[in-house]
Design an enzyme around this catalytic site. Sequence first.
Site, PDB file in Angstrom:
ATOM      1  N   HIS A 149      -7.236  -6.286  -0.384  1.00 46.78           N
ATOM      2  CA  HIS A 149      -6.163  -5.291  -0.342  1.00 46.78           C
ATOM      3  C   HIS A 149      -5.106  -5.648   0.700  1.00 46.78           C
ATOM      4  O   HIS A 149      -3.929  -5.341   0.522  1.00 46.78           O
ATOM      5  CB  HIS A 149      -6.765  -3.922  -0.022  1.00 46.78           C
ATOM      6  CG  HIS A 149      -5.764  -2.825   0.121  1.00 46.78           C
ATOM      7  ND1 HIS A 149      -5.136  -2.249  -0.954  1.00 46.78           N
ATOM      8  CD2 HIS A 149      -5.272  -2.192   1.225  1.00 46.78           C
ATOM      9  CE1 HIS A 149      -4.308  -1.305  -0.532  1.00 46.78           C
ATOM     10  NE2 HIS A 149      -4.367  -1.251   0.779  1.00 46.78           N
ATOM     11  N   ASP A 153       0.845  -1.190   0.000  1.00 44.28           N
ATOM     12  CA  ASP A 153       0.000   0.000   0.000  1.00 44.28           C
ATOM     13  C   ASP A 153       0.890   1.253   0.000  1.00 44.28           C
ATOM     14  O   ASP A 153       1.738   1.392  -0.875  1.00 44.28           O
ATOM     15  CB  ASP A 153      -0.953  -0.050   1.209  1.00 44.28           C
ATOM     16  CG  ASP A 153      -1.930   1.093   1.281  1.00 44.28           C
ATOM     17  OD1 ASP A 153      -2.802   1.174   0.404  1.00 44.28           O
ATOM     18  OD2 ASP A 153      -1.804   1.916   2.201  1.00 44.28           O
ATOM     19  N   TYR A 181      -0.341  11.690   3.390  1.00 46.29           N
ATOM     20  CA  TYR A 181      -1.170  11.945   2.208  1.00 46.29           C
ATOM     21  C   TYR A 181      -1.334  13.438   1.930  1.00 46.29           C
ATOM     22  O   TYR A 181      -1.646  13.823   0.810  1.00 46.29           O
ATOM     23  CB  TYR A 181      -2.558  11.320   2.396  1.00 46.29           C
ATOM     24  CG  TYR A 181      -2.534   9.810   2.418  1.00 46.29           C
ATOM     25  CD1 TYR A 181      -2.726   9.078   1.253  1.00 46.29           C
ATOM     26  CD2 TYR A 181      -2.296   9.117   3.599  1.00 46.29           C
ATOM     27  CE1 TYR A 181      -2.706   7.691   1.260  1.00 46.29           C
ATOM     28  CE2 TYR A 181      -2.257   7.733   3.617  1.00 46.29           C
ATOM     29  CZ  TYR A 181      -2.469   7.024   2.448  1.00 46.29           C
ATOM     30  OH  TYR A 181      -2.425   5.656   2.450  1.00 46.29           O
TER      31      TYR A 181
END
Length: 367
Positions: free
Chosen positions: A340, A173, A285
Amino acid sequence: MARPGSACPPPGRRVMVAARTLLFWALVYSYCGVCVCIAGLRLLWSIGRRPGETFRWVVRENPPACLNDSSLGTHCYVRIKDSGLRFHYVAAGERGKPLMLLLHGFPEFWYSWRHQLREFKSEYRVVALDLRGYGETDAPSHKENYKLDCLITDIKDILESLGYNKCVLIGHDWGGMIAWLVAICYPEMVTKLIVVNFPHPSVFTEYILRHPSQLIKSGYYFFFQMPWFPEFMFTVNDFKVLRSLFTSQATGIGRKGCRLTAEDIEAYLYIFSQPGALTGPINHYRNIFSCLPLQHHEVVMPTLLLWGERDAFMEVEMAEITRIYVKNHFRLTILSEASHWLQQDQPDIVNKLIWTFLKEETTRKRE
């Protein structure tokens, strides 16, 4: 981040670049607004249904026993001289063995690699790191401290502080994003690259701009640009969002996966329920759009890309496109029933695929 120099483009090209940049930022801010509105509506719905539960937030004071399981390794700390930050990691395997460095994703921490710590310690010094801002690693307060350049340099500095000049680098990820960029910027430090459920950064950038479906799946990237509100939304209903990410039918580990135990979930809640524990991870982020779109860069070491086809956040088409950026042996394996959270979802299969890749490349070099 190091970028190769280029000649000054002609006026027409500069206009096109400026127009594309303007469109890109218009898209970013517009979608940020949309995501915030959706989150606000969900919050109002929760308040209307269960006002007492909505604002309940329990800070876990004691870690669950699984975080101190000696079979996973030893808890260690290293302070980086240049940045002054102290990093926490769990290490398994004898010192002096080849280094395998593991980079987790969001919202995870070193514990997401528990199955790999046990598996690979027989032949490697396995180090599962808490990235900058996560868990017991220091968390600088300003979002500028989480730019991609800083995150990439962290890995280089940690490698050197551990007494190594190269490693097998594995990332999942967001940790996969960092792993790709470390491999691009410091290829001499990465003998083999293994990435789980994250495409080459250039593939991700181009794909998201051309495919609205991926734009929607990556909505949290845009939502996280807001100050404080994303952190608050994670605390609603005592971290219901965090629980759901790993356990819900839409985003969690599937029926055929290795479900997280109640103690595993408590480990995540213990880490992220601490005051301020979400700001560092989300700050990762908050800098990404200042670094995108990235220039196209090639990866020159043998690379394994593992992908759970039922990933709720990343479309599988990006995995195959990644092939064009790897100028060495490239192996892609897509697991049809996996989510995921691949290395936790299908640990036995993932570990077997990693072993095969590592030994295959060793054999290839000997030949």
